[in-house]
Design a protein around this motif. Sequence first.
Motif: not given
Length: 132
Positions: A100-122
């Motif tokens: 859940a990202a605030d609509k003012a969050v830069p898309f790059q921050d969202f991608i960093h979180v998504m990458d961290a999740c995928q690196k963890a195996g999720v």
Amino acid sequence: MERRYFEQRKGRVEIIPMIDIMLFLLVFFIMITIQMIPDKGLNLQLPASSQAKMLPHPHYTINIEKDGTVTVKGRHYTLAGLRQMLASDKDPSKTQITIAADKAVPFQDFIHVMDACQKAGVSDIGIAAKPR
């Protein structure tokens, strides 16, 4: 002369077993209620979508605030800490998360979180949005 072979007693209600049963039921209902309480996220201004659907309750809801702070269940995490927390879960490949990202969050921050999740195996990742 009257003979009595058995002593007659009045019946009585035992209260201690009733208290035990009531406490057992109370504990049972408390445990069920705890499972029904959704994970409360932060008050974010979610982006709107005309195709938003209800997803099943995820294991974790990852909140990204305007300033880029990542929060899960009230605790702040760095990207490395988030990856470590998700990887230490029982089976990360079966862990369901919603970002859940605030609509003012830069898309790059969202991608960093998504990458961290995928690196963890999720692999089961949902994106929170409010319906239009």
